[in-house]
Design an enzyme around this catalytic site. Structure first.
Site, PDB file in Angstrom:
ATOM      1  CE  LYS A 146      39.801  34.714  29.888  1.00  0.00           C
ATOM      2  NZ  LYS A 146      40.887  33.486  29.714  1.00  0.00           N
ATOM      3  CG  ASP A 170      42.464  34.232  24.456  1.00  0.00           C
ATOM      4  OD1 ASP A 170      43.454  34.915  23.758  1.00  0.00           O
ATOM      5  OD2 ASP A 170      42.707  33.449  25.376  1.00  0.00           O
ATOM      6  CE  LYS A 230      44.102  31.238  22.918  1.00  0.00           C
ATOM      7  NZ  LYS A 230      44.537  30.372  24.083  1.00  0.00           N
ATOM      8  CG  ASP A 277      38.845  33.327  26.619  1.00  0.00           C
ATOM      9  OD1 ASP A 277      38.624  32.254  27.654  1.00  0.00           O
ATOM     10  OD2 ASP A 277      39.868  34.102  26.574  1.00  0.00           O
ATOM     11  CG  ASP A 334      47.085  32.557  24.626  1.00  0.00           C
ATOM     12  OD1 ASP A 334      45.912  33.128  24.867  1.00  0.00           O
ATOM     13  OD2 ASP A 334      47.242  31.488  24.233  1.00  0.00           O
ATOM     14  CD  GLU A 366      43.538  35.949  27.393  1.00  0.00           C
ATOM     15  OE1 GLU A 366      44.481  35.507  27.411  1.00  0.00           O
ATOM     16  OE2 GLU A 366      42.222  35.573  27.589  1.00  0.00           O
ATOM     17  NE  ARG A 378      47.164  33.730  33.937  1.00  0.00           N
ATOM     18  CZ  ARG A 378      47.678  32.562  33.895  1.00  0.00           C
ATOM     19  NH1 ARG A 378      48.976  32.419  34.509  1.00  0.00           N
ATOM     20  NH2 ARG A 378      47.268  31.404  33.161  1.00  0.00           N
TER      21      ARG A 378
HETATM   22  N1  BES Z   1      41.302  31.435  27.188  1.00  0.00           N
HETATM   23  C1  BES Z   1      42.454  30.675  27.481  1.00  0.00           C
HETATM   24  C2  BES Z   1      42.137  29.338  28.341  1.00  0.00           C
HETATM   25  C3  BES Z   1      41.467  28.204  27.565  1.00  0.00           C
HETATM   26  C4  BES Z   1      41.913  27.181  26.892  1.00  0.00           C
HETATM   27  C5  BES Z   1      39.891  28.523  27.562  1.00  0.00           C
HETATM   28  C6  BES Z   1      41.238  26.273  26.409  1.00  0.00           C
HETATM   29  C7  BES Z   1      39.182  27.497  26.993  1.00  0.00           C
HETATM   30  C8  BES Z   1      39.802  26.497  26.336  1.00  0.00           C
HETATM   31  C9  BES Z   1      43.504  31.397  28.306  1.00  0.00           C
HETATM   32  O1  BES Z   1      43.568  32.607  27.977  1.00  0.00           O
HETATM   33  C10 BES Z   1      44.736  31.078  27.826  1.00  0.00           C
HETATM   34  O2  BES Z   1      45.081  31.168  26.842  1.00  0.00           O
HETATM   35  N2  BES Z   1      45.423  30.368  28.650  1.00  0.00           N
HETATM   36  C11 BES Z   1      46.817  29.949  28.499  1.00  0.00           C
HETATM   37  C12 BES Z   1      47.770  30.132  29.553  1.00  0.00           C
HETATM   38  C13 BES Z   1      49.069  30.089  29.304  1.00  0.00           C
HETATM   39  C14 BES Z   1      49.648  31.035  28.136  1.00  0.00           C
HETATM   40  C15 BES Z   1      49.920  30.277  30.634  1.00  0.00           C
HETATM   41  C16 BES Z   1      46.861  28.385  28.276  1.00  0.00           C
HETATM   42  O3  BES Z   1      46.070  27.596  29.027  1.00  0.00           O
HETATM   43  O4  BES Z   1      47.539  27.881  27.245  1.00  0.00           O
HETATM   44 ZN    ZN Z   2      41.919  33.520  27.365  1.00  0.00          ZN
HETATM   45 MN    MN Z   3      44.358  33.283  26.280  1.00  0.00          MN
END
Ligand code: BES
Ligand code: ZN
Ligand code: MN
Length: 485
Positions: A252, A257, A264, A275, A334, A336, A338
């Site tokens: 990834k 992000d 966010k 990210d 968010d 993204e 996946r």
């Molecule tokens: N890049 C984030 C996940 C992340 C969180 C990486 C903390 C490093 C540290 C990912 O893209 C994300 O935002 N995931 C969301 C998914 C949700 C919207 C289903 C999350 O984990 O809140």
């Molecule tokens: Zn992310």
């Molecule tokens: Mn995200």
């Protein structure tokens, strides 16, 4: 990088280096065969005077007459002998380097077990992120690992070389992850990949036009909110001896992000330059792969894009179509990672590999579940999961399996499209949902997914050999795995 070089005991006798040793709890010295008995006795007496216990993170500094001159002797603690594994040695070595790097000129380390972990700890601890400001200058000019006979000579030589190579890869991953987000555009990562061309490595950069032709609608959807074009980078390593065995590493590469339109909150965005850590680990492996010389063909796929809320950003409610034809309803922009991985995994499947391993800072949920020291691993193949977990254990980058619960698939069924990019059931099994979503794009190919959201980046010092910021995980796991194939 400060990397240890091999040195014979004979050569040590005629130089002026300080010495270093390791000791377990209760100051029980290890690897001291090379020292004459009277020296050992004197050292033990001095350590007792100092009140040195041999605990983890402890370093004693004494002066002693050894090999014809008075020398500084550093002793680094390993903690309890029973729990003193390779990680204890790696950490003690890191602590040691921290204690001498800006003070002493030459250090010779005596050690007879876990030599590779010691060499790694020394090299990894020398990392400084200096792309924007210089750190303190090191005084250390010479760092050696001492061997005392022919048998240990070759193992010490091998450990030094291996550790330097691994550290080179880890340092690249750390530099890329630590780099400011605007300074690591998808194009710049593609250019970096191009620089690895040659000696068995070829590189193809798939820009937006080609990606559209290939039907990478999920990947392109995420990228739409940024003025910077995305890049899907495909690297291939072919070993000299022809082989039918082929594996793929997928990373990834969200170069920042923001969350996109599902923006966010400020605090959650602060570290989102990290990210692209999965992509960084793939690039790091390819930097050294021609010297690592794994026996199998290795494909590296980096899905690089910004996730931004720009004028043409994809929107909650949008439906994207991935390269394998599956349609995805976007409920949250968010989620993204996946989406870009969906197309990257489809591209990996097209290479007909025996195994795919993907690395992604995918979910906050995995951080809640496993914290910053353990990655989540999921997959569709017991053997591959066991292989990668074992590689992680050897590298001391532990991972813990989370189950891809069939029943939860229900929660990512779309209303107007085949899949949802988040779960209908909020706040449950977030890391597993991420894994289940990815599984839709790997077909029958054995696949393992590492969720490294907790392990790749740390807001505080992670260990003696890994300062605050990027850790370089899971580069050492990937190297261990490739070496085992
Ligand atoms: N890049 C984030 C996940 C992340 C969180 C990486 C903390 C490093 C540290 C990912 O893209 C994300 O935002 N995931 C969301 C998914 C949700 C919207 C289903 C999350 O984990 O809140
Ligand atoms: Zn992310
Ligand atoms: Mn995200």
């Amino acid at each position: 990088m400060i990397a240890a070089a091999p040195l014979s005991l004979k050569a040590l006798e005629s130089n002026e280096a300080d010495l270093a040793l390791f000791a377990y709890d209760d100051a029980v010295l290890t690897g001291v065969k090379a020292l004459p008995n009277p020296v050992k006795a004197a050292l033990n007496a001095k350590l007792k005077d100092e009140g040195f216990k041999g605990g983890a993170k402890e370093v004693a500094r004494v002066e002693l007459d050894v090999f014809g001159r008075t020398r500084r002797v550093f002793v680094a603690g390993l903690g309890k002998k029973k729990g003193a594994d390779s990680e204890a040695f790696r950490r003690a070595a890191g602590t040691l380097l921290g204690a001498v790097r800006a003070k002493r000129a030459a250090l010779a380390v005596l050690c007879s077990e876990n030599v590779l972990a010691v060499a790694e700890g020394l090299a990894l601890a020398s990392y400084k992120y200096e792309e924007y400001k210089k750190g303190d200058t090191d005084t250390l000019q010479a760092l050696n690992l001492v061997f005392s006979d022919a048998a240990s000579k070759s193992s010490v030589e091998k450990a030094c070389a291996q550790a330097a190579l691994r550290a080179e890869a880890v340092f690249l991953a750390r530099d890329l992850v630590n780099r400011a987000p605007s300074d690591k555009t998808p194009n710049s990562l593609a250019q970096l990949a191009e620089s690895f061309k040659g000696s068995g490595v070829s590189v193809e950069v798939i820009g937006p036009k080609k990606a559209a032709e290939l039907g990478m609608g999920a990947f392109l959807g995420v990228a739409r909110g940024s003025a910077q074009p995305p890049a899907m980078v495909h690297l291939v390593y072919k070993p000299k001896a022809a082989t039918k065995k082929r594996v793929a590493l997928v990373g990834k590469g969200i170069t920042f992000d923001s969350g996109g339109l599902s923006l966010k909150p400020a605090a959650s965005m602060e570290d989102m330059k990290c990210d692209m850590a999965g992509a960084a680990s793939v690039l790091a492996v390819f930097k050294i792969i021609a010297r690592l010389k794994p026996a199998v063909e290795v494909h590296g796929i980096v899905a690089a894009a910004y996730n931004m809320p720009g004028p043409d950003a994809y929107k909650p409610g949008d439906v994207l179509k991935a390269m394998n034809g599956k349609t995805i309803e976007v409920w949250n922009t968010d989620a993204e990672g996946r989406l870009v991985l969906a197309d990257a995994l489809c591209l990996a499947v097209k290479q007909e590999p025996e195994a795919i391993v993907d690395m992604a800072t995918l979910t906050g949920a995995v951080v809640v579940a496993l914290g910053s020291k353990v990655a989540g691993i999921m997959g569709n193949d017991r053997r591959l999961i066991a292989q990668v977990s074992a590689a992680g254990a050897r590298a001391d980058e532990p991972c813990c399996e989370l189950p891809l619960v069939e029943d939860y698939k229900e929660n990512i069924k779309g209303n107007i499209a085949e899949l949802l990019n988040i779960s209908k059931v909020r706040g449950e099994a977030g890391a597993i949902i991420g894994g289940l979503f990815l599984q839709e794009f790997v077909g029958d190919v054995p696949w393992a997914h590492l969720d490294i959201a907790g392990t790749a980046f740390s807001g505080s010092d992670w260990a003696s050999y890994s300062p605050k910021g990027a850790t370089g995980a899971p580069v050492r796991t990937l190297i261990e795995w490739l070496e085992s194939l």
